[in-house]
Design a protein around this motif. Structure first.
Motif, PDB file in Angstrom:
ATOM      1  N   VAL A 136     -34.860 -68.341  84.039  1.00 52.36           N
ATOM      2  CA  VAL A 136     -35.613 -69.610  84.045  1.00 52.36           C
ATOM      3  C   VAL A 136     -35.437 -70.318  85.378  1.00 52.36           C
ATOM      4  O   VAL A 136     -36.401 -70.865  85.940  1.00 52.36           O
ATOM      5  N   ALA A 137     -34.212 -70.335  85.927  1.00 58.40           N
ATOM      6  CA  ALA A 137     -33.982 -70.986  87.214  1.00 58.40           C
ATOM      7  C   ALA A 137     -34.764 -70.289  88.323  1.00 58.40           C
ATOM      8  O   ALA A 137     -35.322 -70.952  89.216  1.00 58.40           O
ATOM      9  N   ASN A 138     -34.825 -68.957  88.257  1.00 60.87           N
ATOM     10  CA  ASN A 138     -35.545 -68.187  89.270  1.00 60.87           C
ATOM     11  C   ASN A 138     -37.042 -68.478  89.215  1.00 60.87           C
ATOM     12  O   ASN A 138     -37.695 -68.704  90.251  1.00 60.87           O
ATOM     13  N   ILE A 139     -37.611 -68.505  87.996  1.00 58.89           N
ATOM     14  CA  ILE A 139     -39.055 -68.755  87.830  1.00 58.89           C
ATOM     15  C   ILE A 139     -39.419 -70.147  88.316  1.00 58.89           C
ATOM     16  O   ILE A 139     -40.387 -70.330  89.086  1.00 58.89           O
ATOM     17  N   THR A 140     -38.670 -71.168  87.888  1.00 61.19           N
ATOM     18  CA  THR A 140     -39.025 -72.546  88.238  1.00 61.19           C
ATOM     19  C   THR A 140     -38.870 -72.795  89.741  1.00 61.19           C
ATOM     20  O   THR A 140     -39.688 -73.509  90.344  1.00 61.19           O
ATOM     21  N   ALA A 141     -37.844 -72.225  90.357  1.00 65.46           N
ATOM     22  CA  ALA A 141     -37.662 -72.408  91.807  1.00 65.46           C
ATOM     23  C   ALA A 141     -38.813 -71.748  92.566  1.00 65.46           C
ATOM     24  O   ALA A 141     -39.357 -72.336  93.529  1.00 65.46           O
ATOM     25  N   ALA A 142     -39.190 -70.533  92.160  1.00 67.01           N
ATOM     26  CA  ALA A 142     -40.297 -69.837  92.823  1.00 67.01           C
ATOM     27  C   ALA A 142     -41.603 -70.593  92.636  1.00 67.01           C
ATOM     28  O   ALA A 142     -42.405 -70.726  93.573  1.00 67.01           O
ATOM     29  N   ALA A 143     -41.861 -71.118  91.422  1.00 72.02           N
ATOM     30  CA  ALA A 143     -43.093 -71.873  91.159  1.00 72.02           C
ATOM     31  C   ALA A 143     -43.106 -73.166  91.969  1.00 72.02           C
ATOM     32  O   ALA A 143     -44.166 -73.599  92.457  1.00 72.02           O
ATOM     33  N   ASN A 144     -41.936 -73.804  92.122  1.00 73.88           N
ATOM     34  CA  ASN A 144     -41.844 -75.037  92.916  1.00 73.88           C
ATOM     35  C   ASN A 144     -42.146 -74.752  94.396  1.00 73.88           C
ATOM     36  O   ASN A 144     -42.879 -75.500  95.063  1.00 73.88           O
ATOM     37  N   TYR A 145     -41.597 -73.651  94.895  1.00 71.48           N
ATOM     38  CA  TYR A 145     -41.866 -73.231  96.288  1.00 71.48           C
ATOM     39  C   TYR A 145     -43.349 -72.920  96.484  1.00 71.48           C
ATOM     40  O   TYR A 145     -43.979 -73.361  97.460  1.00 71.48           O
ATOM     41  N   ALA A 146     -43.945 -72.166  95.553  1.00 72.88           N
ATOM     42  CA  ALA A 146     -45.361 -71.792  95.656  1.00 72.88           C
ATOM     43  C   ALA A 146     -46.255 -73.021  95.589  1.00 72.88           C
ATOM     44  O   ALA A 146     -47.296 -73.088  96.268  1.00 72.88           O
ATOM     45  N   ALA A 147     -45.861 -74.028  94.774  1.00 73.50           N
ATOM     46  CA  ALA A 147     -46.659 -75.255  94.662  1.00 73.50           C
ATOM     47  C   ALA A 147     -46.689 -75.988  95.999  1.00 73.50           C
ATOM     48  O   ALA A 147     -47.736 -76.533  96.398  1.00 73.50           O
ATOM     49  N   HIS A 148     -45.552 -75.998  96.717  1.00 80.03           N
ATOM     50  CA  HIS A 148     -45.497 -76.688  98.003  1.00 80.03           C
ATOM     51  C   HIS A 148     -46.260 -75.916  99.105  1.00 80.03           C
ATOM     52  O   HIS A 148     -46.864 -76.529  99.977  1.00 80.03           O
ATOM     53  N   ARG A 149     -46.246 -74.593  99.024  1.00 73.10           N
ATOM     54  CA  ARG A 149     -46.863 -73.794 100.093  1.00 73.10           C
ATOM     55  C   ARG A 149     -48.304 -73.380  99.786  1.00 73.10           C
ATOM     56  O   ARG A 149     -49.162 -73.360 100.685  1.00 73.10           O
ATOM     57  N   TYR A 150     -48.587 -73.088  98.512  1.00 74.02           N
ATOM     58  CA  TYR A 150     -49.911 -72.563  98.153  1.00 74.02           C
ATOM     59  C   TYR A 150     -50.675 -73.455  97.159  1.00 74.02           C
ATOM     60  O   TYR A 150     -51.811 -73.127  96.813  1.00 74.02           O
ATOM     61  N   GLY A 151     -50.061 -74.475  96.721  1.00 72.60           N
ATOM     62  CA  GLY A 151     -50.722 -75.370  95.745  1.00 72.60           C
ATOM     63  C   GLY A 151     -50.345 -75.041  94.313  1.00 72.60           C
ATOM     64  O   GLY A 151     -50.314 -75.918  93.449  1.00 72.60           O
ATOM     65  N   SER A 152     -50.086 -73.753  94.018  1.00 75.89           N
ATOM     66  CA  SER A 152     -49.699 -73.319  92.679  1.00 75.89           C
ATOM     67  C   SER A 152     -49.340 -71.857  92.709  1.00 75.89           C
ATOM     68  O   SER A 152     -49.874 -71.100  93.542  1.00 75.89           O
ATOM     69  N   ILE A 153     -48.447 -71.450  91.788  1.00 76.84           N
ATOM     70  CA  ILE A 153     -48.116 -70.042  91.676  1.00 76.84           C
ATOM     71  C   ILE A 153     -49.352 -69.235  91.276  1.00 76.84           C
ATOM     72  O   ILE A 153     -49.435 -68.014  91.546  1.00 76.84           O
ATOM     73  N   ASP A 154     -50.328 -69.901  90.669  1.00 79.16           N
ATOM     74  CA  ASP A 154     -51.554 -69.210  90.274  1.00 79.16           C
ATOM     75  C   ASP A 154     -52.354 -68.728  91.484  1.00 79.16           C
ATOM     76  O   ASP A 154     -53.195 -67.834  91.360  1.00 79.16           O
ATOM     77  N   ASN A 155     -52.110 -69.330  92.637  1.00 76.35           N
ATOM     78  CA  ASN A 155     -52.859 -68.955  93.839  1.00 76.35           C
ATOM     79  C   ASN A 155     -52.210 -67.792  94.606  1.00 76.35           C
ATOM     80  O   ASN A 155     -52.735 -67.367  95.645  1.00 76.35           O
ATOM     81  N   VAL A 156     -51.061 -67.328  94.114  1.00 85.56           N
ATOM     82  CA  VAL A 156     -50.348 -66.249  94.788  1.00 85.56           C
ATOM     83  C   VAL A 156     -50.765 -64.907  94.185  1.00 85.56           C
ATOM     84  O   VAL A 156     -50.666 -64.705  92.968  1.00 85.56           O
ATOM     85  N   ASN A 157     -51.212 -64.002  95.020  1.00 84.52           N
ATOM     86  CA  ASN A 157     -51.645 -62.705  94.536  1.00 84.52           C
ATOM     87  C   ASN A 157     -51.000 -61.542  95.289  1.00 84.52           C
ATOM     88  O   ASN A 157     -51.357 -60.381  95.111  1.00 84.52           O
ATOM     89  N   SER A 158     -50.066 -61.871  96.135  1.00 90.15           N
ATOM     90  CA  SER A 158     -49.370 -60.819  96.906  1.00 90.15           C
ATOM     91  C   SER A 158     -48.009 -61.379  97.323  1.00 90.15           C
ATOM     92  O   SER A 158     -47.607 -62.456  96.852  1.00 90.15           O
ATOM     93  N   ALA A 159     -47.339 -60.638  98.220  1.00 90.78           N
ATOM     94  CA  ALA A 159     -46.033 -61.116  98.698  1.00 90.78           C
ATOM     95  C   ALA A 159     -46.168 -62.531  99.256  1.00 90.78           C
ATOM     96  O   ALA A 159     -47.101 -62.825 100.003  1.00 90.78           O
TER      97      ALA A 159
END
Length: 222
Positions: free
Chosen positions: A198-221
């Protein structure tokens, strides 16, 4: 001298008329006297005594009861004290009853915390609830898609061949997060362990939100 004597029959008639008139006068005088005697009471009391003798009379004509003429008397101190004591006792009894009813009424049970399965589905669902409470965007589909590409759902997966691994900070966990990124985007309330699902998922989603707007927008590395 000439005689003026009336004949005897005439004198008798005159006397008779005179007698009748006198009787009528006497009768009239007697009637007037009788009326005067009747109109004046024999034992008339003074006006002051007459007014004092008048008693109150009720609406039905009977003498009024003495109770109706009584004047309200001020309540004595002892009676007032008893009234106050009674009022205080009643208030205390009412408060005691309210407290008793409140004590008898069971408290509403608190909603049970959601139970998550200890598997990928449960980890994603728990992470989504935390993300929602923190305002971090992301969907079940976006998380699941990226997890399967990065680690195939293995929370202990470690990348030991990419540039990060060469630099001594290998990517780890479900979404392959390096330690510096985890420390920067760690979500409060989750474990401080990088490989905790859970900590790994939420940290990654938080990072993706700041860089890409949402983890949903990530489709590769990422």
């Amino acid at each position: 001298m000439p005689s003026f004597a009336l004949p005897r029959a005439a004198r008798i008639a005159r006397v008779t008329r005179t007698h009748k008139v006198a009787v009528a006068v006497l009768a009239a005088a007697g009637a007037t006297t009788g009326l005067a005697v009747t109109a004046a009471p024999v034992h008339a009391a003074p006006a002051a005594h007459a007014s004092a003798a008048v008693k109150p009379v009720s609406a039905n004509g009977m003498p009024a009861k003495a109770d109706s003429a009584k004047v309200q008397r001020p309540v004595s101190a002892s009676v007032a004290d008893r009234i106050k004591v009674t009022a205080v006792a009643q208030q205390g009894h009412t408060a005691e009853q309210a407290a008793s009813r409140s004590a008898e009424r069971p408290a509403a049970p608190k909603p049970a915390a959601p139970r998550y399965a200890n598997n990928l589905d449960g980890w994603i669902r728990q992470a989504l609830d935390i993300m929602k409470s923190k305002g971090i965007p992301g969907s079940y589909e976006g998380l699941h898609r990226n997890i399967m590409r990065e680690s195939s759902g293995n929370p202990n997966a470690v990348n030991d061949w990419d540039v990060n691994a060469v630099n001594g900070i290998p990517s780890k966990g479900l979404l392959q997060v390096i330690q510096p990124t985890f420390d920067t985007y760690h979500v409060a309330g989750t474990a401080d362990n990088l490989t905790d699902p859970v900590a790994n998922i939420t940290a990654a989603a938080n990072y993706a939100a700041h860089r890409y707007g949402s983890i949903d927008n990530v489709n590769s590395a990422y």
